[in-house]
Motif scaffolding. Structure first.
Motif, short mmCIF file in Angstrom:
data_model
loop_
_atom_site.label_atom_id
_atom_site.label_comp_id
_atom_site.label_asym_id
_atom_site.label_seq_id
_atom_site.Cartn_x
_atom_site.Cartn_y
_atom_site.Cartn_z
N VAL A 72 0.82 -1.30 -0.02
CA VAL A 72 -0.08 -0.03 -0.08
C VAL A 72 0.98 1.19 -0.01
O VAL A 72 0.77 2.06 -0.77
N LEU A 73 1.86 1.27 0.91
CA LEU A 73 2.78 2.48 0.98
C LEU A 73 3.62 2.50 -0.54
O LEU A 73 3.89 3.84 -0.74
N GLY A 74 3.94 1.56 -0.98
CA GLY A 74 4.50 1.86 -2.35
C GLY A 74 3.64 2.26 -3.44
O GLY A 74 3.89 3.13 -4.08
N LEU A 75 2.39 1.97 -3.48
CA LEU A 75 1.22 2.55 -4.29
C LEU A 75 1.00 4.10 -3.91
O LEU A 75 0.94 4.93 -4.74
N ARG B 18 0.47 11.81 4.73
CA ARG B 18 0.64 10.79 3.81
C ARG B 18 2.05 10.94 2.99
O ARG B 18 2.59 10.07 2.66
N VAL B 19 2.27 12.35 2.68
CA VAL B 19 3.60 12.50 2.07
C VAL B 19 4.76 12.27 3.12
O VAL B 19 5.95 11.61 2.56
N LEU B 20 4.75 12.57 4.27
CA LEU B 20 5.61 12.06 5.05
C LEU B 20 5.90 10.64 5.19
O LEU B 20 6.99 10.12 5.49
N ALA B 21 4.79 10.04 5.15
CA ALA B 21 5.07 8.45 5.13
C ALA B 21 5.64 7.67 4.12
O ALA B 21 6.61 7.03 4.14
N VAL B 22 5.40 8.58 2.84
CA VAL B 22 6.17 8.26 1.55
C VAL B 22 7.63 8.42 1.68
O VAL B 22 8.70 7.60 1.53
N LEU B 23 8.05 9.65 2.22
CA LEU B 23 9.35 10.26 2.46
C LEU B 23 10.27 9.13 3.52
O LEU B 23 11.28 9.02 3.18
#
Length: 233
Positions: free
Chosen positions: A177-180, A223-228
């Motif tokens: 999910v995080l990759g998507l 959401r963006v912080l999780a991706v980074l």
């Protein structure tokens, strides 16, 4: 236009764009694609130094555009001038969206670009942009403070990050999910990709935030912080 240090306000989907591309035909083509869809291309340049100069001029007038679309390779050496300029702009103007276009994944600069700020960043591979709408949507998303990352970029950067312990608590599905999410997909798009309900995706996303220590006080940027966190771990 907006002041330096803030994310550009848009009227509907309308955004203001600076294009940095040394190929005149491609630069004019990108300009036409964006203007035909109601966006404003406020400047077009052909090298990294010119990009820095034009953005500095906008900033001096307190009129930053919403987003820069920059090729990785530009004169004089046609190696990494574009992405180096993009990294510099991210540091000097955190509110400026930056979308990099490339023929390949330059891991060093991709990581530095993504680490520079938690807002408005994208990295797309030219040969893998399948639809004009997909590209224009990515420009708008980055202008609004979101992310737009090619899956191949995510895959290469995550190959390194999986060696770290910071994500050890995530389940395989949560990693998926995080990759998507890193590709810029919404919860609904992720649900369609994984053939699960929206509610199931929302639960996974909530668990990801919890396990990465991102509290509700971080607001919409979780959401963006999780991706980074994922890409830079």
């Amino acid at each position: 236009m907006v002041s330096a240090g803030t994310v550009g306000n848009t009227e509907g989907n309308r955004v203001q764009v600076v294009i940095a591309e040394d190929s005149v035909l491609l630069r004019e083509g990108l300009t036409r694609l964006l203007t035909d869809r109601g966006h404003d291309v406020v400047a077009g340049v052909g090298d990294g130094d010119a990009l820095i100069k034009v953005i500095t001029e906008f900033a001096d007038r307190d009129e930053l555009p919403d987003v820069v679309v920059a090729d990785v390779r530009m004169p004089p050496t046609h190696t990494d001038e574009g992405v180096r300029a993009a990294v510099r702009l991210r540091k000097e103007h955190p509110g400026l969206g930056v979308l990099v276009l490339s023929q390949y994944v330059e891991e060093r600069y991709a990581t530095e670009l993504l680490a520079g700020s938690s807002r408005g960043v994208g990295y797309l591979l030219k040969d893998r942009v399948a639809e004009v709408r997909e590209f224009v949507d990515a420009v708008v998303r980055v202008a609004r403070g979101g992310t737009a990352l090619d899956p191949e970029v995510v895959a290469q950067l995550l190959g390194r990050s999986r060696k770290q312990d910071v994500l050890a608590g995530l389940t395989p599905r949560e990693r998926e999910v995080l990759g998507l999410m890193a590709e810029g997909r919404t919860n609904s798009a992720i649900a369609r990709q994984l053939v699960v309900s929206d509610g199931a995706v929302e639960k996974h996303v909530s668990n990801i935030f919890l396990k990465l220590g991102l509290s509700p006080s971080d607001g919409d940027h979780r959401r963006v912080l999780a991706v980074l966190t994922y890409l830079n771990s």
